[in-house]
Design a protein around this motif. Structure first.
Motif, PDB file in Angstrom:
ATOM      1  N   ARG A  43       0.831  -1.083  -0.035  1.00 35.10           N
ATOM      2  CA  ARG A  43       0.102   0.010  -0.013  1.00 35.10           C
ATOM      3  C   ARG A  43       1.061   1.213  -0.004  1.00 35.10           C
ATOM      4  O   ARG A  43       1.806   1.229   0.973  1.00 35.10           O
ATOM      5  N   ILE A  44       0.677   2.138  -0.694  1.00 32.72           N
ATOM      6  CA  ILE A  44       1.445   3.254  -1.134  1.00 32.72           C
ATOM      7  C   ILE A  44       0.848   4.160  -0.120  1.00 32.72           C
ATOM      8  O   ILE A  44      -0.268   4.589   0.192  1.00 32.72           O
ATOM      9  N   ARG A  46      -0.079   7.673   2.058  1.00 30.93           N
ATOM     10  CA  ARG A  46      -0.849   8.889   1.326  1.00 30.93           C
ATOM     11  C   ARG A  46       0.296   9.911   0.894  1.00 30.93           C
ATOM     12  O   ARG A  46      -0.136  10.694  -0.064  1.00 30.93           O
ATOM     13  N   GLN A  48       3.050   9.738  -0.290  1.00 27.80           N
ATOM     14  CA  GLN A  48       3.716   9.558  -1.696  1.00 27.80           C
ATOM     15  C   GLN A  48       2.588   9.449  -2.840  1.00 27.80           C
ATOM     16  O   GLN A  48       3.114   9.319  -4.048  1.00 27.80           O
ATOM     17  N   GLN A  49       1.447   9.330  -2.330  1.00 28.79           N
ATOM     18  CA  GLN A  49       0.127   9.194  -3.512  1.00 28.79           C
ATOM     19  C   GLN A  49       0.382  10.437  -4.261  1.00 28.79           C
ATOM     20  O   GLN A  49       0.311  11.352  -3.884  1.00 28.79           O
ATOM     21  N   LYS A  50       0.074  10.467  -5.706  1.00 29.15           N
ATOM     22  CA  LYS A  50      -0.291  11.409  -6.457  1.00 29.15           C
ATOM     23  C   LYS A  50      -1.491  11.837  -6.174  1.00 29.15           C
ATOM     24  O   LYS A  50      -2.531  11.161  -6.265  1.00 29.15           O
ATOM     25  N   GLU A  51      -1.588  13.398  -6.468  1.00 26.27           N
ATOM     26  CA  GLU A  51      -2.960  13.821  -6.344  1.00 26.27           C
ATOM     27  C   GLU A  51      -3.535  13.920  -7.512  1.00 26.27           C
ATOM     28  O   GLU A  51      -3.047  14.596  -8.527  1.00 26.27           O
TER      29      GLU A  51
END
Length: 152
Positions: A43-44, A46, A48-51
């Protein structure tokens, strides 16, 4: 004993897939052969997650809401006019219909307010202005004809 009166037995459904024991065995072998990175779901975080950009329109702007209200009021105005015609034709209207006919002025005022237009007097004023201008033009043409000398 047979299941039916005719004595015919139902045939079994042809099943070409392997039985459950074989399926489980194949699944276990595939699991053992797979690498750890394939099995573990990651699970990545939050941070590092791209918006993702927002696509589409979330809220209609003021003009759309205004035009929607104008369309509703125009429809209501058409209904009121048809009710007036029906009542003038001799049809008896019920209480709700009479209430709707009584709202005519409110509806017209709201449409005028939304569109910044004067519906009642603008048409009459334009007609009167057009009539006056045409009369003025006719009078000025007649005066010009009278003032010009006639050549013979």
């Amino acid at each position: 004993m047979p299941h039916s009166i005719t004595g015919k037995h139902r045939t079994k459904r042809p099943d070409t897939r392997p039985n459950a024991k074989k399926r489980k065995k194949q699944h276990a072998q595939a699991y053992e052969a797979a690498e750890a990175s394939d099995i573990i779901s990651t699970r990545i975080p939050r941070s590092q997650q791209k918006e993702r950009p927002v696509t589409g329109i979330l809220k209609p702007d003021g003009d759309q809401l205004k035009m929607k209200r104008v369309r509703f009021l125009q429809k209501l105005l058409r209904q009121i006019e048809s009710l007036k015609e029906r009542s003038e034709g001799g049809e008896v209207l019920d209480e709700a219909q009479l209430k709707k006919v009584g709202r005519l002025e409110e509806v017209v005022e709201e449409i005028e307010e939304l569109l910044d237009v004067n519906l009642d007097s603008s048409d009459e004023e334009e007609d009167n202005d057009d009539k006056e201008e045409s009369e003025d033009e006719e009078e000025s043409e007649e005066e010009e004809k009278q003032s010009l000398p006639v050549k013979r």
